[in-house]
Design a protein around this motif. Structure first.
Motif, PDB file in Angstrom:
ATOM      1  N   VAL A 130      -2.633   0.823  -3.860  1.00  0.00           N
ATOM      2  CA  VAL A 130      -1.241   0.468  -3.338  1.00  0.00           C
ATOM      3  C   VAL A 130      -1.146  -0.183  -2.025  1.00  0.00           C
ATOM      4  O   VAL A 130       0.257  -1.590  -2.138  1.00  0.00           O
ATOM      5  N   GLY A 131      -2.204   0.206  -1.041  1.00  0.00           N
ATOM      6  CA  GLY A 131      -2.066  -0.865   0.263  1.00  0.00           C
ATOM      7  C   GLY A 131      -2.233  -2.069   0.192  1.00  0.00           C
ATOM      8  O   GLY A 131      -1.973  -2.896   0.534  1.00  0.00           O
ATOM      9  N   HIS A 184       6.293  -4.870  -8.513  1.00  0.00           N
ATOM     10  CA  HIS A 184       6.232  -6.041  -7.460  1.00  0.00           C
ATOM     11  C   HIS A 184       5.784  -6.594  -7.550  1.00  0.00           C
ATOM     12  O   HIS A 184       5.781  -7.642  -7.619  1.00  0.00           O
ATOM     13  N   LEU A 185       4.270  -6.717  -7.334  1.00  0.00           N
ATOM     14  CA  LEU A 185       3.431  -7.379  -7.388  1.00  0.00           C
ATOM     15  C   LEU A 185       3.149  -8.641  -8.022  1.00  0.00           C
ATOM     16  O   LEU A 185       3.349  -9.732  -8.394  1.00  0.00           O
ATOM     17  N   SER A 203       0.271  -3.943  -2.165  1.00  0.00           N
ATOM     18  CA  SER A 203       1.141  -4.412  -1.565  1.00  0.00           C
ATOM     19  C   SER A 203       1.337  -5.965   0.058  1.00  0.00           C
ATOM     20  O   SER A 203       1.956  -6.500  -0.087  1.00  0.00           O
ATOM     21  N   TYR A 204      -0.108  -5.527   0.408  1.00  0.00           N
ATOM     22  CA  TYR A 204      -0.471  -6.704   1.092  1.00  0.00           C
ATOM     23  C   TYR A 204      -0.505  -7.664   0.462  1.00  0.00           C
ATOM     24  O   TYR A 204       0.166  -9.170   0.997  1.00  0.00           O
ATOM     25  N   SER A 236       1.440  -9.059  -1.814  1.00  0.00           N
ATOM     26  CA  SER A 236       2.523  -8.957  -2.376  1.00  0.00           C
ATOM     27  C   SER A 236       3.456  -9.707  -0.916  1.00  0.00           C
ATOM     28  O   SER A 236       3.867 -10.966  -1.521  1.00  0.00           O
ATOM     29  N   VAL A 241       4.772  -0.504  -7.025  1.00  0.00           N
ATOM     30  CA  VAL A 241       3.844  -0.992  -6.297  1.00  0.00           C
ATOM     31  C   VAL A 241       3.405  -2.354  -7.507  1.00  0.00           C
ATOM     32  O   VAL A 241       3.250  -3.283  -7.132  1.00  0.00           O
TER      33      VAL A 241
END
Length: 353
Positions: free
Chosen positions: A48-49, A160-161, A52-53, A55, A157
């Motif tokens: 997830v981290g 979103h990516l 998110s980065y 994205s 996540v």
């Protein structure tokens, strides 16, 4: 004379009615699966981290490209090229999310019953105050909720990516990997393979053979879905000028089911149609518009002769419908697997462990 009354049996019954048995089962489930659950949380947190980065990095590229696709020749486009580190990282993350349900089935689903059979602890577990059926559903409920919660976070996540990637690169969300890693599918597929893993562990009663069958089944079903999902609904048709502007219907994440390829120099169909609707052979197409080695003359020739492609495609607006169809199929598989487990547990001979 004082009479001492043993109230322990009544208290134990009252404790069972108040849910102490449930608490004990949940604690036992945690004790037996804690390292797998902790490892799953750590892996999901890293995933997830990382996504998110990326994205945020892709959003920054989108702004640099004036909120449209990044040209291939631009510095941003080169970062998204096939062998660029960013592109390879995105591809690796796509595969991790794709195979997440397989890991769930192997490491969380299979051991639920196979380990009990291998260690011959079923007699001890099911001869207590808790019935085998309650033991089963409590465990499946706790682990299933854990799987659903973790994969839901990863799925959000990942969605979103994938959508951010589609903003800067011409990667339709209807392509198989983006399709598989968006919407409700990561959760539905993970729940399905968790249930299938439990069922195979109950049937085979050995962990390693059950894991092997899960791997084979996952790969087989994965390829079956990839082969069949483009035609789950009747495709739409379109005529696309070759060498001219793309049709709007083929933008916005559409999936080309058939057509879109031009074959030169063959005796068979080339995929190109003339203004009268007749399909040219590869030899005829090469004679009409010879290859130009990238100078642009061939595309101009296609446009001057009004050549077209006939395409079958799925519009991007159908992605939610396709998600629902595929998710329903996987959840149906999960229901069949859970019913199988319930039937096996009811018929298990405790004397055999």
């Amino acid at each position: 004379m004082n009479v001492v009354v043993d109230t322990a049996p009544a208290l134990r019954q009252e404790d069972a009615r108040s849910g102490v048995g449930l608490h004990g089962l949940l604690w036992l489930t945690w004790r037996q699966h804690r390292w797998t659950l902790v490892a799953t949380l750590v892996l999901a947190g890293v995933l997830v981290g990382w996504m998110s980065y990326l994205s945020m990095e892709l959003t920054d590229l989108w702004h640099q490209c004036h909120e449209t696709f990044c040209p291939e020749a631009s510095p941003q486009g080169r970062r998204l090229g096939g062998s660029a580190p960013l592109s390879l990282t995105l591809a690796a993350l796509e595969r991790l999310v794709q195979y997440m349900p397989l890991l769930v089935g192997m490491f969380i689903g299979v051991p639920v019953l196979s380990r009990e059979h291998e260690q011959r602890t079923l007699l001890l577990a099911w001869s207590q105050d808790v019935s085998p059926t309650r033991w089963l559903w409590t465990r499946l409920g706790a682990l299933g909720l854990f799987v659903a919660a973790v994969t839901a976070v990863v799925g959000v996540v990942s969605d979103h990516l994938q959508r951010t990637t589609a903003l800067v690169a011409p990667v339709p969300l209807f392509d198989y990997l983006p399709f598989l890693n968006t919407g409700m599918l990561p959760v539905a597929i993970s729940i399905a393979w968790f249930a299938v893993g439990v069922a195979l562990g109950a049937v085979i009663r050995r962990t390693l053979p059950a894991v092997f069958v899960v791997i084979v089944g996952f790969l087989g079903l994965n390829y079956l879905v990839q082969w069949r999902y483009p035609t789950l609904m009747e495709p739409m048709s379109a005529h696309r000028p070759i060498g001219g502007p793309n049709l709007d219907v083929l933008r916005h994440n559409a999936l080309v089911v058939e057509g879109g390829m031009i074959d030169y120099g063959i005796d068979g169909p080339s995929g190109a149609f003339d203004a009268a609707g007749r399909q040219l052979t590869g030899v005829e197409l090469q004679r009409l518009c010879p290859p130009d080695n990238g100078t642009g003359e061939t595309l101009a020739c296609f446009a001057d002769n009004h050549l077209e492609q006939h395409l079958l495609y799925q519009p991007g607006s159908r992605i939610p419908d396709f998600h629902l169809i595929v998710a329903t199929g996987y959840l149906g598989l999960a229901a069949v697997a859970l019913l199988t487990v319930w039937w096996i547990v009811r018929r298990t001979d405790l004397s055999a462990g």
